[in-house]
Write a protein that holds these residues in place. Structure first.
Motif, PDB file in Angstrom:
ATOM      1  N   GLU A  99      54.233  21.366 -13.294  1.00 17.36           N
ATOM      2  CA  GLU A  99      53.732  22.388 -12.391  1.00 17.36           C
ATOM      3  C   GLU A  99      52.308  22.819 -12.742  1.00 17.36           C
ATOM      4  OE1 GLU A  99      55.115  26.695 -10.499  1.00 17.36           O
ATOM      5  OE2 GLU A  99      56.445  25.582 -11.822  1.00 17.36           O
ATOM      6  N   VAL A 100      51.979  22.784 -14.022  1.00 17.14           N
ATOM      7  CA  VAL A 100      50.638  23.170 -14.478  1.00 17.14           C
ATOM      8  C   VAL A 100      50.059  22.017 -15.286  1.00 17.14           C
ATOM      9  CG1 VAL A 100      49.261  24.799 -15.801  1.00 17.14           C
ATOM     10  CG2 VAL A 100      51.259  25.615 -14.506  1.00 17.14           C
ATOM     11  N   LYS A 113      40.099  27.001 -12.430  1.00 16.88           N
ATOM     12  CA  LYS A 113      41.502  26.963 -12.019  1.00 16.88           C
ATOM     13  C   LYS A 113      41.576  26.411 -10.601  1.00 16.88           C
ATOM     14  CE  LYS A 113      42.798  30.920 -14.909  1.00 16.88           C
ATOM     15  NZ  LYS A 113      43.377  32.288 -14.942  1.00 16.88           N
ATOM     16  N   LEU A 114      42.285  25.288 -10.465  1.00 20.48           N
ATOM     17  CA  LEU A 114      42.387  24.611  -9.177  1.00 20.48           C
ATOM     18  C   LEU A 114      43.855  24.524  -8.767  1.00 20.48           C
ATOM     19  CD1 LEU A 114      39.905  23.330 -10.886  1.00 20.48           C
ATOM     20  CD2 LEU A 114      39.898  21.582  -9.121  1.00 20.48           C
ATOM     21  N   ASP A 115      44.114  24.679  -7.469  1.00 21.89           N
ATOM     22  CA  ASP A 115      45.442  24.427  -6.893  1.00 21.89           C
ATOM     23  C   ASP A 115      45.375  23.127  -6.111  1.00 21.89           C
ATOM     24  OD1 ASP A 115      46.706  26.715  -7.858  1.00 21.89           O
ATOM     25  OD2 ASP A 115      45.907  27.935  -6.217  1.00 21.89           O
ATOM     26  N   THR A 174      44.207  13.161 -13.549  1.00 17.27           N
ATOM     27  CA  THR A 174      44.904  12.643 -12.359  1.00 17.27           C
ATOM     28  C   THR A 174      46.263  13.317 -12.253  1.00 17.27           C
ATOM     29  OG1 THR A 174      43.805  10.494 -12.520  1.00 17.27           O
ATOM     30  CG2 THR A 174      45.813  10.610 -11.199  1.00 17.27           C
ATOM     31  N   VAL A 175      46.486  13.994 -11.132  1.00 16.00           N
ATOM     32  CA  VAL A 175      47.798  14.614 -10.890  1.00 16.00           C
ATOM     33  C   VAL A 175      48.677  13.593 -10.149  1.00 16.00           C
ATOM     34  CG1 VAL A 175      46.872  16.945 -10.906  1.00 16.00           C
ATOM     35  CG2 VAL A 175      46.969  15.678  -8.758  1.00 16.00           C
ATOM     36  N   LYS A 176      49.934  13.651 -10.417  1.00 16.85           N
ATOM     37  CA  LYS A 176      50.850  12.656  -9.842  1.00 16.85           C
ATOM     38  C   LYS A 176      52.075  13.344  -9.255  1.00 16.85           C
ATOM     39  CE  LYS A 176      52.242   8.414  -9.051  1.00 16.85           C
ATOM     40  NZ  LYS A 176      51.527   7.575  -8.068  1.00 16.85           N
ATOM     41  N   ARG A 227      49.189  23.745 -10.317  1.00 19.62           N
ATOM     42  CA  ARG A 227      47.965  24.393 -10.808  1.00 19.62           C
ATOM     43  C   ARG A 227      47.311  23.480 -11.860  1.00 19.62           C
ATOM     44  NH1 ARG A 227      45.796  29.582 -11.300  1.00 19.62           N
ATOM     45  NH2 ARG A 227      46.442  29.708  -9.123  1.00 19.62           N
ATOM     46  N   VAL A 228      45.979  23.262 -11.703  1.00 18.30           N
ATOM     47  CA  VAL A 228      45.199  22.475 -12.665  1.00 18.30           C
ATOM     48  C   VAL A 228      44.204  23.420 -13.340  1.00 18.30           C
ATOM     49  CG1 VAL A 228      43.631  20.545 -13.038  1.00 18.30           C
ATOM     50  CG2 VAL A 228      45.456  20.379 -11.308  1.00 18.30           C
TER      51      VAL A 228
END
Length: 787
Positions: free
Chosen positions: A246-247, A318-320, A264-266, A336-337
């Motif tokens: 999630e984060v 902080k990025l969504d 990289t989000v997956k 959340r990144v």
């Protein structure tokens, strides 16, 4: 949004109650008065009686010009100078004055004159719930597949409320319906609303659902804002994407290259086909600057750097990120990144120099402060820790101040302008980063002069050789001194030391030009009278106080050919150089007829005499020795030779312009008997004559000897009075044999001459025509026949 109607909607009893409560809150904090008032208070409303609360005499306020002098933001308040009441002058909007800062304080400075008093008053602006929560969008369209299982969550937009504290958004509400309810999740200080499906949807029964999301703040009375939402029911796609976490967290250094991959989000989707294809977008209400700093690959979920990353501006981003599949209806999820920026040593230290003076006097004491230096570095941690230093081999040092990165440049040792008159000091500031960065700054300092150097003469003492018979009033010598100081400290004047001592009275005949040191002789010097003297010249600078030094000038008078030879023999009774000699006729060749004697008061070559026959009756009969003056027969006399012969002898010296004298000798040839008869008489006369010559020679020899002894004594005294430096400078020559004088001996007829004079050294000053003293010595080889 804020509206005039909403402000007017505040109930009158709430305003009255707030007004009473706020005005009752008057307190003294740290020696100042603090009032609390609500925002949006009516213009002209009383804040408090400042004069009364400060204990001031209200009747004297107008005379003392009681007023506000500073601290008022655009004149929000004013004070009545008659009664000391502080009132609201302009409409007060806390959100405009302080935005989200709490508490919101306005500091005022009150002044009363005669006597002067300054009082500080703080007015706290209390937040009034005058803003309602609002959403960015007036309507939100949501799509949800009918196959979505109950429990499915959708993140909803958040509302914004400019108010602070309890007046901000506190709760979200959803209108009553059978399919959805609302779930609130907290992320830090933020409350995030989620729409949760309660039971399965049926698109054939209801293809869309109208919902109203209400955001309510905590004010009293509370305010609210609404968002109209429409949920469109789609068919089929009943699995939503799921992120692996999630984060997400990532760390990047500042100044990283553009297009550098951050993270990289997956997300995965259990559906197949287009319902399982996922695209990624930035979600939520992000700051617009985020879109300038990072880019998101919609297909891979890779986040890359897009703009310039500067730690000094922002250290955390902080990025969504929202993952949405391509099914119908599309399903999405979010994460959340958090991207942390690491400081990089990319800022050089900055040096700021405040020079107290660009010039330092050379007599400044150690510890004198020259400049103040401050160092700054925008980096953090070790990257911002700075070490300061200055160049080596300078008489200055850095003294750290009690405040970090503040230094004083002070003098650590005495200065000497004559050695170094200017310093270029390089200040180096180096931080502790890796690699370290340095800044250099050059500080130029001039050393000003003080009168700390005495004048110096090139030679001391000075030896001068002066030819006698100099022209009075003409320049015969000049002295020159130098001073290492500057300007008036190096401006020199000269004068001669005039002492009332017998042997120093000669200085009365000397004059010196005080500006250039040129020395004039006011009289003509005679070698035969004065052979040497000395005097002192003093050089004085124009500093304050002035400094001086002196030099001794030793003057040696040199002989000039100014004396003609004097005939000592023959001399007649009337004083003329004439004589009569009688010789027998039977003498052989080589017989000594007589000897011409002469004397020259000059010395050296000027006193070296040569004899020659200027006139003779028979050149074959008599001969003259050019060096001794002896006249001898060249042959025997014959019966035909005359009985009387006249010889004129020329005596001249060897000067450049030779001087001469003549003597006349008459030779009478007599028979041998007459010669013997006359010899007795002549012998007696000869003895008298020889006695006179001997007397003259003794007087001459005695005079010359006395002068010679005086010269030797003066030279010895001068040598003894010289310093070690003088001795080494003028006497220690390669061929120096230890004597104080030199001599040249030569013969002239029956006399031996000795040329005596002071030994000349390399440093001596020689005036053309130099000679020494001449002593005439008796010839011990003279035969008895010469008497």
């Amino acid at each position: 949004m804020r509206t005039g109607g909403q402000r007017r909607g505040i109930q009158s009893w709430w305003v009255a109650l707030s007004f009473f409560v706020m005005f009752s809150c008057v307190e003294r904090v740290s020696g100042q008065i603090k009032y609390s008032i609500p925002e949006e208070l009516k213009v002209g409303s009383v804040v408090g009686n400042v004069a009364k609360d400060l204990g001031l005499d209200i009747s004297s306020l107008e005379e003392r010009h009681f007023r506000i002098v500073s601290g008022s933001e655009d004149a929000q308040f004013k004070v009545n100078p008659n009664n000391g009441v502080l009132i609201v002058h302009k409409n007060i909007d806390r959100e405009q004055l302080c935005e989200s800062v709490s508490p919101c304080l306005i500091n005022l400075k009150m002044v009363a004159e005669n006597p002067m008093e300054i009082h500080h008053v703080s007015v706290e602006i209390l937040d009034v719930n005058d803003y309602s929560p609002s959403f960015q969008e007036e309507e939100k369209i949501l799509e949800m597949s009918e196959s979505t299982p109950p429990g499915k969550r959708l993140q909803l937009p958040t509302a914004r409320d400019p108010d602070v504290g309890i007046n901000t958004v506190r709760v979200y509400k959803l209108n009553q319906n059978d399919y959805f309810n609302l779930q609130i999740r907290e992320r830090g200080d933020d409350k995030i609303p989620f729409l949760v499906l309660q039971k399965s949807l049926d698109r054939e029964t209801h293809h869309e659902h109208k919902l109203i999301l209400t955001a309510v703040d905590g004010g009293n009375p509370p305010r609210s804002g609404t968002l109209n939402m429409t949920v469109i029911v789609l068919d089929s796609n009943d699995n939503h994407p799921t992120f692996s976490q999630e984060v997400y967290s990532a760390t990047i250094p500042e100044n990283v290259d553009v297009d550098t991959s951050v993270i990289t989000v997956k997300a995965t989707d259990l559906d197949e086909g287009v319902n399982g294809d996922i695209k990624y977008v930035f979600g939520g209400q992000l700051d617009l600057k985020i879109y300038d700093m990072f880019s998101l690959n919609k297909d891979t979920g890779e986040i890359r750097v897009k703009g310039e990353i500067d730690f000094e501006k922002t250290d955390v981003y902080k990025l969504d990120v929202q993952a949405t599949d391509k099914g119908q209806p599309p399903m999405s999820t979010d994460c959340r990144v958090i991207i942390k920026v690491l400081d990089k040593n990319d800022n050089k230290p900055e040096i700021d120099v405040t020079s107290l003076s660009q010039t330092v006097s050379e007599d400044s004491k150690p510890g004198t402060v020259v400049s103040l230096i401050s160092i700054t570095d925008q980096d953090a941690g070790l990257n911002g820790k700075v070490i300061c230093s200055i160049s080596d081999n300078v008489p200055f040092e850095l003294k750290p101040s009690f405040q970090e990165n503040m230094y004083s440049l002070v003098l650590k040792q005495h200065l000497d302008r004559e050695s170094v008159s200017h310093y270029d000091i390089t200040i180096t500031a180096t931080d502790c980063g890796q690699p370290p960065l340095s800044t250099f700054k050059t500080l130029s300092i001039d050393v000003s002069d003080v009168n700390d150097n005495v004048p110096e003469f090139l030679h001391s003492p000075v030896e001068l050789y002066l030819v006698e018979n100099n022209v009075p009033g003409n320049l015969f010598f000049s002295v020159s001194a130098s001073d290492k100081d500057l300007n008036e400290n190096a401006a020199l004047t000269y004068h001669i030391v005039r002492e009332e001592i017998s042997h120093q009275r000669i200085t009365a005949f000397l004059n010196i030009n005080s500006d250039n040191g040129q020395i004039l002789a006011l009289k003509s010097f005679d070698f035969e009278t004065l052979k040497t003297f000395q005097f002192q010249v003093v050089a004085t600078d124009s500093g304050s106080p002035s400094l001086s030094s002196n030099v001794t000038v030793n003057v040696f008078i040199l002989d000039q050919n100014d004396n003609a030879p004097v005939i000592l023999y023959p001399v007649s009774s009337n004083g003329s150089a004439e004589g009569v000699e009688e010789i027998p006729r039977n003498v052989n060749a080589g017989h000594l007829v007589t000897k011409v004697r002469a004397y020259d008061a000059d010395i050296g070559y000027n006193g070296w005499l040569l004899f020659s026959l200027q006139e003779v009756t028979d050149h074959s009969l008599f001969g003259l020795d050019r060096y001794t003056g002896q006249i001898r027969t060249l042959r025997s006399f014959t019966e035909t030779d005359e009985a009387e012969h006249k010889l004129v002898i020329l005596v001249k010296d060897n000067g450049n312009v030779s001087l001469s004298a003549t003597a006349t000798v008459t030779v009478k040839v007599v028979e041998p008997k007459e010669a013997f008869a006359a010899s007795d008489v002549k012998s007696a006369a000869k003895d008298d004559e020889d006695n006179n010559v001997t007397f003259y020679l003794m007087i001459t020899l005695g005079s010359v000897s006395v002068l010679f002894l005086i010269s030797i004594i003066v030279l010895i005294a001068m040598q003894c009075s010289k310093s070690t430096d003088y001795t080494s400078k003028y006497l220690q020559e390669t061929n120096y044999d230890g004597t104080l004088c030199h001599s040249i001996q030569y013969r002239s007829g029956d006399k031996r001459y000795m040329l005596v004079g002071p030994r000349m050294s390399i440093g001596s000053t020689i005036v053309p025509g130099s000679h020494a003293n001449t002593l005439v010595l008796p010839d011990r080889r003279r035969t008895s026949e010469e008497f």
